[in-house]
Design an enzyme around this catalytic site. Sequence first.
Site, PDB file in Angstrom:
ATOM      1  N   ASP A 168     -40.165   1.967 -40.927  1.00 23.36           N
ATOM      2  CA  ASP A 168     -39.344   3.029 -41.529  1.00 23.36           C
ATOM      3  C   ASP A 168     -38.181   2.446 -42.330  1.00 23.36           C
ATOM      4  O   ASP A 168     -37.638   1.406 -41.967  1.00 23.36           O
ATOM      5  CB  ASP A 168     -38.809   3.931 -40.404  1.00 23.36           C
ATOM      6  CG  ASP A 168     -38.287   5.250 -40.939  1.00 23.36           C
ATOM      7  OD1 ASP A 168     -38.528   5.568 -42.115  1.00 23.36           O
ATOM      8  OD2 ASP A 168     -37.623   5.960 -40.169  1.00 23.36           O
TER       9      ASP A 168
ATOM     10  N   ASN B 147     -47.578  12.602 -44.108  1.00 25.85           N
ATOM     11  CA  ASN B 147     -47.122  11.922 -45.331  1.00 25.85           C
ATOM     12  C   ASN B 147     -47.802  12.424 -46.608  1.00 25.85           C
ATOM     13  O   ASN B 147     -47.340  12.132 -47.712  1.00 25.85           O
ATOM     14  CB  ASN B 147     -47.298  10.393 -45.220  1.00 25.85           C
ATOM     15  CG  ASN B 147     -46.299   9.739 -44.292  1.00 25.85           C
ATOM     16  OD1 ASN B 147     -46.581   8.695 -43.693  1.00 25.85           O
ATOM     17  ND2 ASN B 147     -45.118  10.324 -44.151  1.00 25.85           N
TER      18      ASN B 147
HETATM   19  C1  FPP Z   1     -41.537   5.302 -43.898  1.00 31.71           C
HETATM   20  O1  FPP Z   1     -40.358   4.955 -44.614  1.00 31.71           O
HETATM   21  C2  FPP Z   1     -42.628   4.471 -44.380  1.00 31.71           C
HETATM   22  C3  FPP Z   1     -43.820   4.941 -44.817  1.00 31.71           C
HETATM   23  C4  FPP Z   1     -44.155   6.373 -44.843  1.00 31.71           C
HETATM   24  C5  FPP Z   1     -44.851   4.008 -45.342  1.00 31.71           C
HETATM   25  C6  FPP Z   1     -45.022   2.720 -44.573  1.00 31.71           C
HETATM   26  C7  FPP Z   1     -45.964   1.873 -45.313  1.00 31.71           C
HETATM   27  C8  FPP Z   1     -45.752   0.581 -45.627  1.00 31.71           C
HETATM   28  C9  FPP Z   1     -44.593  -0.217 -45.172  1.00 31.71           C
HETATM   29  C10 FPP Z   1     -46.785  -0.133 -46.445  1.00 31.71           C
HETATM   30  C11 FPP Z   1     -47.773  -0.818 -45.529  1.00 31.71           C
HETATM   31  C12 FPP Z   1     -48.727  -1.587 -46.345  1.00 31.71           C
HETATM   32  C13 FPP Z   1     -49.840  -2.120 -45.876  1.00 31.71           C
HETATM   33  C14 FPP Z   1     -50.660  -2.941 -46.780  1.00 31.71           C
HETATM   34  C15 FPP Z   1     -50.316  -1.926 -44.523  1.00 31.71           C
HETATM   35  P1  FPP Z   1     -39.754   5.984 -45.622  1.00 31.71           P
HETATM   36  O2  FPP Z   1     -40.364   5.789 -46.955  1.00 31.71           O
HETATM   37  O3  FPP Z   1     -39.877   7.360 -45.074  1.00 31.71           O
HETATM   38  O4  FPP Z   1     -38.254   5.527 -45.674  1.00 31.71           O
HETATM   39  P2  FPP Z   1     -36.972   6.436 -45.763  1.00 31.71           P
HETATM   40  O5  FPP Z   1     -36.869   7.135 -44.428  1.00 31.71           O
HETATM   41  O6  FPP Z   1     -35.893   5.429 -45.977  1.00 31.71           O
HETATM   42  O7  FPP Z   1     -37.141   7.383 -46.913  1.00 31.71           O
END
Ligand code: FPP
Length: 236
Positions: free
Chosen positions: A24, A72
């Site tokens: 996250d 998501n």
């Molecule tokens: C949540 O942070 C993260 C996600 C919804 C996506 C997680 C995916 C990755 C890290 C990529 C993984 C890649 C591979 C190849 C497995 P957020 O975007 O909601 O963060 P925020 O809360 O700061 O907005």
Amino acid sequence: MAFQKKEKNGGFSVLPRHLGIIMDGNGRWAKKRGLPRTAGHRAGADVFKDISKECGKLGIEQVTFYAFSTENWKRPKEEVDTLMKLFHDFLITARKNIEESDDMKIKFIGERQGLDPELVSLMEEAEIQTAEKPGTLINLAINYGGRQEIVSAVNRLISHGKTKITEQDISDNVYTLPDCDLIIRPSGEHRLSNFLLWQAAYSEFWYSDVLWPDFKKKDLHKALRDFESRNRRFGG
Ligand code: FPP
């Protein structure tokens, strides 16, 4: 029961047998730099690779990374497309490096229906090609929701004619076991967010304010060191 290992374990007396990681903070990391959210996911994908390698080196038996939840899909199309492309590109690279790659097994947990069929076939290929690898099992949760996992386990049992369901029946039909020993959530949020609901019944939690793209091996070690000192009673 946590996983005890004498060798290759970075000096930890006890390691989680099953570790869960909620990746996250990508969006906030990007925003702080004046970049689009997608840049945060790209940076987060690199951290996923580093941290899964480190888990492999430490000899953790199984690690589940939360990469894309059933919720998501509500995000803007560009962001969803970027995430799907990151999964796709990761699998293409993994396929090329399959021989020399680490000893890790890859498995995908979540609902495959709704994902691009080409991505699904790359996922299946990676699972087959790595199934016999001796090392850490990396579960990537894509189109995953803990409630959805339990509902589909129950539906499978019903379709097999079950009319009375035990805890063991559900355990036998969720995507992955054993129970999760430790869940790491960076970025300052203290929520489970529909992650591993069934397996988290007795999980320990470790939180950090570090945003996922800034998460380093030393942060993983800090979490593991803390886990090592926990007194787990499992309700007893
Ligand atoms: C949540 O942070 C993260 C996600 C919804 C996506 C997680 C995916 C990755 C890290 C990529 C993984 C890649 C591979 C190849 C497995 P957020 O975007 O909601 O963060 P925020 O809360 O700061 O907005």
